[in-house]
Design a protein around this motif. Structure first.
Motif, PDB file in Angstrom:
ATOM      1  N   ALA A  45       1.941 -26.162  -6.810  1.00 42.79           N
ATOM      2  CA  ALA A  45       1.042 -25.919  -7.939  1.00 42.79           C
ATOM      3  C   ALA A  45      -0.057 -24.983  -7.467  1.00 42.79           C
ATOM      4  O   ALA A  45      -0.663 -25.211  -6.412  1.00 42.79           O
ATOM      5  CB  ALA A  45       0.436 -27.217  -8.455  1.00 42.79           C
ATOM      6  N   LEU A  86      -3.606 -23.180  -8.719  1.00 37.71           N
ATOM      7  CA  LEU A  86      -4.690 -23.221  -9.700  1.00 37.71           C
ATOM      8  C   LEU A  86      -5.676 -22.105  -9.399  1.00 37.71           C
ATOM      9  O   LEU A  86      -6.188 -22.014  -8.281  1.00 37.71           O
ATOM     10  CB  LEU A  86      -5.397 -24.576  -9.643  1.00 37.71           C
ATOM     11  N   ILE A 103      -1.533 -21.998 -12.810  1.00 37.27           N
ATOM     12  CA  ILE A 103      -2.547 -22.282 -13.834  1.00 37.27           C
ATOM     13  C   ILE A 103      -3.720 -21.345 -13.601  1.00 37.27           C
ATOM     14  O   ILE A 103      -4.266 -21.294 -12.497  1.00 37.27           O
ATOM     15  CB  ILE A 103      -3.034 -23.739 -13.763  1.00 37.27           C
ATOM     16  N   VAL A 156     -10.866 -26.867 -17.371  1.00 41.62           N
ATOM     17  CA  VAL A 156     -10.190 -27.059 -16.078  1.00 41.62           C
ATOM     18  C   VAL A 156      -9.504 -28.412 -16.037  1.00 41.62           C
ATOM     19  O   VAL A 156      -8.319 -28.535 -15.688  1.00 41.62           O
ATOM     20  CB  VAL A 156     -11.198 -26.916 -14.918  1.00 41.62           C
ATOM     21  N   GLU A 157     -10.226 -29.458 -16.414  1.00 38.68           N
ATOM     22  CA  GLU A 157      -9.658 -30.804 -16.363  1.00 38.68           C
ATOM     23  C   GLU A 157      -8.539 -30.990 -17.378  1.00 38.68           C
ATOM     24  O   GLU A 157      -7.524 -31.635 -17.095  1.00 38.68           O
ATOM     25  CB  GLU A 157     -10.775 -31.825 -16.613  1.00 38.68           C
ATOM     26  N   THR A 199      -5.390 -29.028 -15.862  1.00 42.32           N
ATOM     27  CA  THR A 199      -5.006 -29.245 -14.461  1.00 42.32           C
ATOM     28  C   THR A 199      -4.425 -30.627 -14.231  1.00 42.32           C
ATOM     29  O   THR A 199      -3.323 -30.777 -13.678  1.00 42.32           O
ATOM     30  CB  THR A 199      -6.210 -29.027 -13.538  1.00 42.32           C
ATOM     31  N   GLU A 200      -5.146 -31.657 -14.635  1.00 37.78           N
ATOM     32  CA  GLU A 200      -4.709 -33.015 -14.302  1.00 37.78           C
ATOM     33  C   GLU A 200      -3.349 -33.354 -14.910  1.00 37.78           C
ATOM     34  O   GLU A 200      -2.422 -33.747 -14.188  1.00 37.78           O
ATOM     35  CB  GLU A 200      -5.791 -34.010 -14.737  1.00 37.78           C
ATOM     36  N   VAL A 215      -0.416 -30.798 -13.431  1.00 37.00           N
ATOM     37  CA  VAL A 215      -0.079 -31.024 -12.017  1.00 37.00           C
ATOM     38  C   VAL A 215       0.638 -32.354 -11.873  1.00 37.00           C
ATOM     39  O   VAL A 215       1.622 -32.472 -11.127  1.00 37.00           O
ATOM     40  CB  VAL A 215      -1.338 -30.955 -11.135  1.00 37.00           C
ATOM     41  N   LEU A 247      -0.835 -28.320  -3.239  1.00 34.74           N
ATOM     42  CA  LEU A 247      -1.672 -27.625  -4.217  1.00 34.74           C
ATOM     43  C   LEU A 247      -2.391 -26.478  -3.521  1.00 34.74           C
ATOM     44  O   LEU A 247      -3.017 -26.675  -2.467  1.00 34.74           O
ATOM     45  CB  LEU A 247      -2.689 -28.594  -4.815  1.00 34.74           C
ATOM     46  N   SER A 254      -5.299 -23.581  -4.394  1.00 33.16           N
ATOM     47  CA  SER A 254      -6.293 -23.258  -5.422  1.00 33.16           C
ATOM     48  C   SER A 254      -7.114 -22.045  -5.009  1.00 33.16           C
ATOM     49  O   SER A 254      -7.413 -21.850  -3.830  1.00 33.16           O
ATOM     50  CB  SER A 254      -7.213 -24.451  -5.696  1.00 33.16           C
ATOM     51  N   VAL A 271     -10.434 -30.768  -8.040  1.00 30.86           N
ATOM     52  CA  VAL A 271      -9.213 -30.261  -7.414  1.00 30.86           C
ATOM     53  C   VAL A 271      -8.832 -31.122  -6.216  1.00 30.86           C
ATOM     54  O   VAL A 271      -7.655 -31.452  -6.011  1.00 30.86           O
ATOM     55  CB  VAL A 271      -9.388 -28.785  -7.007  1.00 30.86           C
ATOM     56  N   VAL A 282      -7.224 -34.240  -7.552  1.00 29.85           N
ATOM     57  CA  VAL A 282      -5.875 -33.977  -8.061  1.00 29.85           C
ATOM     58  C   VAL A 282      -4.895 -33.821  -6.900  1.00 29.85           C
ATOM     59  O   VAL A 282      -3.764 -34.338  -6.947  1.00 29.85           O
ATOM     60  CB  VAL A 282      -5.886 -32.732  -8.973  1.00 29.85           C
TER      61      VAL A 282
END
Length: 391
Positions: free
Chosen positions: A162, A164, A187, A233-234, A237-238, A241, A249, A251, A280, A283
């Motif tokens: 993933a 971000l 993302i 973002v939240e 993302t959550e 992912v 991850l 980022s 992040v 996550v």
């Protein structure tokens, strides 16, 4: 022995230098590293390792051999032919254009390899995040795409990834490199492409026919501030992912989303960026077995913003987050006065409240940020078996 965290750093990284008039000045990296030292972040559990120059074989993971030859020749003779993105005002040729760019790629690849091989749970490459570079051309200050190189290596090891991207500008190069690969979730939360370079990254851009839903874009209106940005973002993302179930991850934390940045028009404080970094990290711990590689990226307010934003980032990676009200060391402030004859911030905070309301707790159709979030969730969530409203 497993380190809690690792920072890839060499002073040679500052040789990525487009010249005095260019907004991406390497002083931002030097000031960040010096602030980390003065704050004591580099003490204790954070291990520092040097950044190597990436090999041609590693660069060819995502770049064409022809393009590498062009960049090498540009380093040798100072010129680049048209059609490769080098030599314009954004991405001019400079003396070490190949070597310095390859070292940034090597920095991020080293970070990813350390995390994947179990040498560290988390790693940071603050010089990394050159997300605009394409397979056969430079773009937007970016020559080689370090994130792409690292992700390609991770895929070769069998990882699901993933990625971000929190830069104000769309993470177009990374998205393009993995547009056809369902193993990579990209993302990007960025300023609306109708108002900012590179003009891509709309909600309906969701990946190719063989990888629908693997590309995710949240296009936020200019002047989006802390609560709306963090909510966006939240909100993507959550759940995404979690659904993607990555092994690692990666980022990108370009801090040009800050309200004082000269090249973008978002209004995201240091406090909100720190909150996103903590999000992040959480996550990664919950959905990626704790494996996290954090990169720098854009950021052109090089004294008041970049060093503080990335010092917070490295501290979060190290598992020792700095309190927002932490005093900026006076030694560092004196260094800034001597260097630039300006007054540096006194604390590691902008004095803003980084709290936000979760999108899942209620959608407001009259709010432009909520409409942007919903457009993305409607375009992408069904491809992952998620409900755009409830999940």
């Amino acid at each position: 022995m497993l380190a809690d965290a690792l920072l890839v750093w060499s002073e040679d990284l500052v040789s990525y230098d487009f010249g005095l008039a260019h907004p991406m000045t390497p002083v931002r990296l030097l000031l960040t590293h010096q602030l980390l030292e003065d704050l004591g972040v580099l003490d204790g559990s954070l291990r520092v390792v040097p950044a190597p120059v990436a090999s041609d074989a590693d660069l060819r993971r995502v770049h064409t051999a022809e393009y590498l030859d062009v960049v090498r020749r540009a380093e040798a003779d100072g010129h680049a032919p048209p059609g490769y993105g080098l030599g314009d005002d954004d991405t001019p040729v400079f003396g070490q254009v190949h070597t310095a760019s390859a070292r940034i790629a090597g920095s991020t690849l080293t970070a990813a390899q350390a995390v994947w091989r179990g040498d560290a749970r988390r790693a940071a490459s603050i010089a990394g995040g050159m997300h605009h570079a394409m397979p056969a051309r430079a773009s937007g200050f970016c020559v080689y795409n370090d994130a792409g190189v690292a992700i390609s290596w991770l895929l070769e090891q069998g990882a699901r990834v993933a990625y971000l991207d929190l830069d104000a500008h769309h993470g177009d190069g990374v998205e393009r490199m993995f547009w056809d690969d369902e193993r990579v979730l990209t993302i990007s939360v960025h300023q609306h492409p109708g108002s900012l370079f590179p003009g891509t990254g709309y909600a309906q851009d969701v990946g190719s026919a063989v990888a629908r839903g693997s590309a995710v874009n949240v296009a936020l209106p200019p002047r989006t501030a802390d609560a709306g940005w963090l909510r966006a973002v939240e909100a993507v993302t959550e759940p995404l992912v979690r659904a993607h179930a990555p092994d690692i991850l990666v980022s990108q934390h370009g801090c040009d989303c800050h309200g004082t940045d000269p090249l973008a028009q978002l209004d995201v404080s240091i406090d909100a960026q720190r909150a996103a970094q903590l999000l992040v990290a959480d996550v990664a711990d919950r959905y990626a077995a704790g494996r996290w590689v954090a990169l720098g990226g854009g950021g052109y307010e090089v004294i008041g913003v970049v060093p503080r934003a990335w010092a917070h980032l490295v501290a979060v990676v190290a598992g020792r987050p700095l309190e927002p009200g932490t005093a900026v060391p006076e030694a560092w402030r004196r260094r800034v006065r001597d260097l630039a004859d300006v007054e540096a911030p006194r604390t590691m905070s902008d004095g803003r409240d980084a709290r936000f309301a979760r999108f899942a707790d209620g959608f407001n159709p009259d709010d432009a940020v909520d409409r942007a979030i919903m457009a993305t969730r409607q375009a992408v969530f069904p491809w992952h078996g998620l409900d755009p409203i409830l999940d």
